[in-house]
Design a protein around this motif. Structure first.
Motif, short mmCIF file in Angstrom:
data_model
loop_
_atom_site.label_atom_id
_atom_site.label_comp_id
_atom_site.label_asym_id
_atom_site.label_seq_id
_atom_site.Cartn_x
_atom_site.Cartn_y
_atom_site.Cartn_z
N ALA A 249 -1.89 -1.60 -3.88
CA ALA A 249 -3.05 -0.78 -3.52
C ALA A 249 -2.60 0.62 -3.14
O ALA A 249 -1.40 0.88 -2.98
CB ALA A 249 -3.80 -1.44 -2.37
N LYS A 250 -3.58 1.50 -3.00
CA LYS A 250 -3.30 2.89 -2.61
C LYS A 250 -4.29 3.31 -1.54
O LYS A 250 -5.30 2.65 -1.32
CB LYS A 250 -3.40 3.79 -3.83
CG LYS A 250 -4.73 3.75 -4.52
CD LYS A 250 -4.75 4.58 -5.78
CE LYS A 250 -6.11 4.52 -6.42
NZ LYS A 250 -6.24 3.64 -7.53
N GLY A 251 -4.00 4.40 -0.87
CA GLY A 251 -4.90 4.93 0.16
C GLY A 251 -4.60 4.35 1.52
O GLY A 251 -3.55 3.77 1.77
N LEU B 140 -9.22 -3.45 2.64
CA LEU B 140 -8.93 -2.69 1.42
C LEU B 140 -10.14 -2.82 0.51
O LEU B 140 -10.52 -3.93 0.16
CB LEU B 140 -7.71 -3.26 0.68
CG LEU B 140 -6.35 -2.82 1.12
CD1 LEU B 140 -5.29 -3.61 0.37
CD2 LEU B 140 -6.15 -1.34 0.90
N VAL C 63 0.86 -1.18 0.00
CA VAL C 63 0.00 0.00 0.00
C VAL C 63 0.89 1.23 0.00
O VAL C 63 1.74 1.39 0.88
CB VAL C 63 -0.93 0.02 1.24
CG1 VAL C 63 -1.83 1.25 1.21
CG2 VAL C 63 -1.76 -1.25 1.31
N GLN D 85 -9.53 0.78 -3.94
CA GLN D 85 -8.14 1.01 -3.54
C GLN D 85 -7.16 0.07 -4.24
O GLN D 85 -5.97 0.34 -4.28
CB GLN D 85 -7.99 0.84 -2.03
CG GLN D 85 -8.71 1.88 -1.22
CD GLN D 85 -8.57 1.56 0.24
OE1 GLN D 85 -9.37 0.82 0.80
NE2 GLN D 85 -7.55 2.11 0.86
N THR E 136 -5.69 1.82 4.72
CA THR E 136 -6.48 0.64 5.09
C THR E 136 -7.46 1.04 6.17
O THR E 136 -7.21 1.98 6.93
CB THR E 136 -5.58 -0.51 5.58
OG1 THR E 136 -4.87 -0.08 6.73
CG2 THR E 136 -4.61 -0.95 4.50
#
Length: 145
Positions: free
Chosen positions: A58-60, A43, A8, A47, A62
């Protein structure tokens, strides 16, 4: 996918514990991951950038695992209600996160004799935390002769 590391924002944040399908069984809703000291984390589908062979990107941030994340597909029947088996896995496109087939087990003995099979056409009826899967009638051809 279970056990894959989750990256992430460029850093490993944990490993996939399980995937959660949408109620209609046609796409991935999100992932529950084990995040070290923070316990299980969530997630959402939005995301997830990519589910690869060696990791999930993934991004953002959790978040907490939402209600309904224990939802899973289970019993499989034909339109007449005859039990055909249970859902053991889902195959999905790594980029679109859409389910392409459900893996069905008829039971340990059937798995040994015939193997598991895949349903690409199906309908899901949500019933609380479990989805009941109905597949079109399986027609066996009889050779006359």
């Amino acid at each position: 996918m279970i056990g894959l590391p989750v990256i992430v924002n460029g850093r490993q944040r944990g490993n996939v514990l399980r995937g959660v399908l949408a109620e209609d069984g046609k796409s991935l809703r999100g992932l529950v991951m084990r995040g070290g000291l923070r316990g299980t984390r969530w997630l959402s589908r939005e995301q997830i950038s990519l589910v690869g062979k060696i990791s999930v990107i993934a991004k953002g941030k959790t978040g907490r695992v939402p209600k309904g994340a224990s939802y899973h597909l289970f019993r499989v029947t034909d339109p007449d209600g005859t039990r055909l088996g249970v859902v053991t896995d889902a195959l999905f496109n790594e980029e679109t996160l859409r389910v392409s087939a459900l893996e069905i087990s008829g039971g340990p003995l059937d798995d040994l004799i015939d193997g598991r099979w895949y349903a690409t056409a199906y309908h899901v009826q949500p019933m609380g935390d479990v989805g009941h899967v109905t597949v079109p009638a399986i027609r066996e051809e009889v050779n006359e002769g």
